[in-house]
Design a protein around this motif. Structure first.
Motif, PDB file in Angstrom:
ATOM      1  N   LEU A  27       0.886  -1.217  -0.104  1.00  0.00           N
ATOM      2  CA  LEU A  27      -0.070  -0.140  -0.080  1.00  0.00           C
ATOM      3  C   LEU A  27       0.889   1.418   0.251  1.00  0.00           C
ATOM      4  O   LEU A  27       0.793   2.222  -1.002  1.00  0.00           O
ATOM      5  CB  LEU A  27      -0.915   0.086   1.079  1.00  0.00           C
ATOM      6  CG  LEU A  27      -2.090   1.049   1.285  1.00  0.00           C
ATOM      7  CD1 LEU A  27      -3.134   0.706   0.244  1.00  0.00           C
ATOM      8  CD2 LEU A  27      -2.758   0.692   2.581  1.00  0.00           C
ATOM      9  N   ILE A  28       2.085   1.246   0.886  1.00  0.00           N
ATOM     10  CA  ILE A  28       2.700   2.592   0.976  1.00  0.00           C
ATOM     11  C   ILE A  28       3.497   2.428  -0.159  1.00  0.00           C
ATOM     12  O   ILE A  28       3.512   3.620  -1.004  1.00  0.00           O
ATOM     13  CB  ILE A  28       3.648   2.187   2.193  1.00  0.00           C
ATOM     14  CG1 ILE A  28       2.828   2.234   3.530  1.00  0.00           C
ATOM     15  CG2 ILE A  28       4.820   3.366   2.159  1.00  0.00           C
ATOM     16  CD1 ILE A  28       3.684   2.015   4.711  1.00  0.00           C
ATOM     17  N   SER A  29       4.101   1.607  -0.962  1.00  0.00           N
ATOM     18  CA  SER A  29       4.865   1.455  -2.209  1.00  0.00           C
ATOM     19  C   SER A  29       4.105   2.061  -3.236  1.00  0.00           C
ATOM     20  O   SER A  29       4.529   2.990  -4.060  1.00  0.00           O
ATOM     21  CB  SER A  29       5.403   0.294  -2.172  1.00  0.00           C
ATOM     22  OG  SER A  29       4.416  -0.610  -2.724  1.00  0.00           O
ATOM     23  N   ALA A  30       2.743   1.606  -3.215  1.00  0.00           N
ATOM     24  CA  ALA A  30       1.748   1.958  -4.409  1.00  0.00           C
ATOM     25  C   ALA A  30       1.585   3.667  -4.348  1.00  0.00           C
ATOM     26  O   ALA A  30       1.707   4.206  -5.329  1.00  0.00           O
ATOM     27  CB  ALA A  30       0.483   1.036  -4.271  1.00  0.00           C
ATOM     28  N   PHE A  31       1.226   3.885  -3.252  1.00  0.00           N
ATOM     29  CA  PHE A  31       0.715   5.400  -3.137  1.00  0.00           C
ATOM     30  C   PHE A  31       2.151   6.162  -3.343  1.00  0.00           C
ATOM     31  O   PHE A  31       1.995   7.490  -3.866  1.00  0.00           O
ATOM     32  CB  PHE A  31       0.108   5.775  -1.925  1.00  0.00           C
ATOM     33  CG  PHE A  31      -1.138   5.550  -1.832  1.00  0.00           C
ATOM     34  CD1 PHE A  31      -2.100   6.524  -2.548  1.00  0.00           C
ATOM     35  CD2 PHE A  31      -1.821   4.174  -1.304  1.00  0.00           C
ATOM     36  CE1 PHE A  31      -3.484   6.106  -2.158  1.00  0.00           C
ATOM     37  CE2 PHE A  31      -3.200   3.905  -1.321  1.00  0.00           C
ATOM     38  CZ  PHE A  31      -4.038   4.876  -1.817  1.00  0.00           C
ATOM     39  N   LEU A  32       3.177   5.774  -2.971  1.00  0.00           N
ATOM     40  CA  LEU A  32       4.483   6.532  -3.075  1.00  0.00           C
ATOM     41  C   LEU A  32       4.809   6.742  -4.615  1.00  0.00           C
ATOM     42  O   LEU A  32       5.201   7.773  -5.172  1.00  0.00           O
ATOM     43  CB  LEU A  32       5.658   5.741  -2.513  1.00  0.00           C
ATOM     44  CG  LEU A  32       6.876   6.363  -2.246  1.00  0.00           C
ATOM     45  CD1 LEU A  32       6.838   7.599  -1.354  1.00  0.00           C
ATOM     46  CD2 LEU A  32       8.009   5.630  -1.624  1.00  0.00           C
ATOM     47  N   ILE A  33       4.632   5.533  -5.383  1.00  0.00           N
ATOM     48  CA  ILE A  33       4.729   5.468  -6.821  1.00  0.00           C
ATOM     49  C   ILE A  33       3.735   6.510  -7.343  1.00  0.00           C
ATOM     50  O   ILE A  33       3.875   7.301  -8.372  1.00  0.00           O
ATOM     51  CB  ILE A  33       4.380   4.115  -7.348  1.00  0.00           C
ATOM     52  CG1 ILE A  33       5.659   3.177  -6.965  1.00  0.00           C
ATOM     53  CG2 ILE A  33       4.447   4.215  -8.800  1.00  0.00           C
ATOM     54  CD1 ILE A  33       5.459   1.716  -7.299  1.00  0.00           C
ATOM     55  N   LEU A  34       2.513   6.646  -6.859  1.00  0.00           N
ATOM     56  CA  LEU A  34       1.153   7.401  -7.432  1.00  0.00           C
ATOM     57  C   LEU A  34       1.827   8.942  -7.417  1.00  0.00           C
ATOM     58  O   LEU A  34       1.847   9.713  -8.211  1.00  0.00           O
ATOM     59  CB  LEU A  34       0.145   7.157  -6.553  1.00  0.00           C
ATOM     60  CG  LEU A  34      -1.299   8.175  -7.339  1.00  0.00           C
ATOM     61  CD1 LEU A  34      -1.347   7.708  -8.688  1.00  0.00           C
ATOM     62  CD2 LEU A  34      -2.019   7.577  -6.455  1.00  0.00           C
TER      63      LEU A  34
END
Length: 273
Positions: A27-34
């Motif tokens: 979740l954190i990595s996905a929003f960080l990428i976003l």
């Protein structure tokens, strides 16, 4: 009973916390990428626009290419984001493809206008600021959009022409050469001294400050009909002076003819057989 409910609730909470802890890195990595992706797309878009301005590309083409690139990068970022969340992207892409096909079939006219806009932007039969005649209307191009081209007519009416029919039709561009020839015709009586009338018309055109000297203005006998001598008057002027010069030449020739006693032959309808 209450003890059992509390125990079950505690178990659900522990399971939820465990799942949240296990899933939190994704979740954190996905929003960080976003967030990083959105920021990077903004920088790339500005950089591309700056490069196109430095290369002196057409403003309409630059805006169109920048918008296309922006949406492509956004779609790629969205697919990367949901993939990082663990959502299967193959089925998602298939759904998008099917939806795109359905939309494409239902919007064939719009797609034709889109393709027409691409052709106009790439091949440039006209530019913003040009005066053109197309689809039976005349106006100055104020904006070339993806689906329509916007014109402003001489009486300040806004005209929107779909790019599909515009790109496939005949376009007369009055602004490419920078000047236009005015074609006027006077019908004179057969009692008229043609040589004198031509000299008077040439004098009127030579005295007008907005009539160009090169190409030279021309006056000639266009036709000899049963009722009148048709005198063709053809001065040249810059595009922006076309209307006022046309009006002035007509007025000045009429005044000169009246002063010389030359009769302008009225239109005579042929007798039905």
């Amino acid at each position: 009973m209450k003890t059992l409910e509390i125990s079950s609730l505690s178990q659900y909470i522990r399971e939820f916390v465990k799942i949240l802890i296990d899933y939190s890195p994704k979740l954190i990595s996905a929003f960080l990428i976003l967030f990083i992706g959105l920021y990077a797309i903004r920088i790339i878009n500005r950089l591309v626009k700056k490069i196109m301005v430095q290369r002196e590309l057409d403003p309409t083409l630059s805006k169109f290419l920048a918008d296309i690139l922006l949406w492509i990068l956004r779609v790629l970022l969205f697919v990367t984001f949901i993939s990082k969340l663990g959502i299967e992207t193959s089925s998602f892409v298939a759904i998008l493809g099917a939806a795109g096909l359905a939309v494409g079939l239902s919007l064939q006219g719009s797609l034709s206008n889109f393709a027409g806009g691409m052709l106009i932007i790439l091949f440039k039969p006209f530019r913003v600021g040009d005066t053109i005649e197309a689809q039976g209307v005349v106006g100055t191009v104020t904006e070339i959009q993806i689906f329509v081209t916007k014109l402003i007519s001489a009486n300040n009416q806004t005209i929107l022409i779909p790019n599909g029919i515009l790109s496939n039709g005949i376009i007369t561009n009055f602004s490419v050469a920078g000047m236009r020839r005015i074609d006027l015709v006077f019908s004179l009586s057969y009692d008229t001294d043609i040589k004198l009338a031509k000299e008077m018309v040439m004098q009127v055109m030579e005295n007008h400050p907005l009539v160009l000297k090169n190409p030279e203005p021309i006056v000639m006998v266009k036709a000899l009909t049963d009722n009148a001598i048709h005198l063709a008057i053809r001065p040249w002027t810059n595009n922006e002076n076309f209307g006022i010069v046309s009006s002035d030449i007509l007025q000045d020739c009429k005044t000169a003819f009246d002063n010389a006693g030359i009769v302008i032959q009225p239109f005579v309808r042929d007798n039905p057989k």
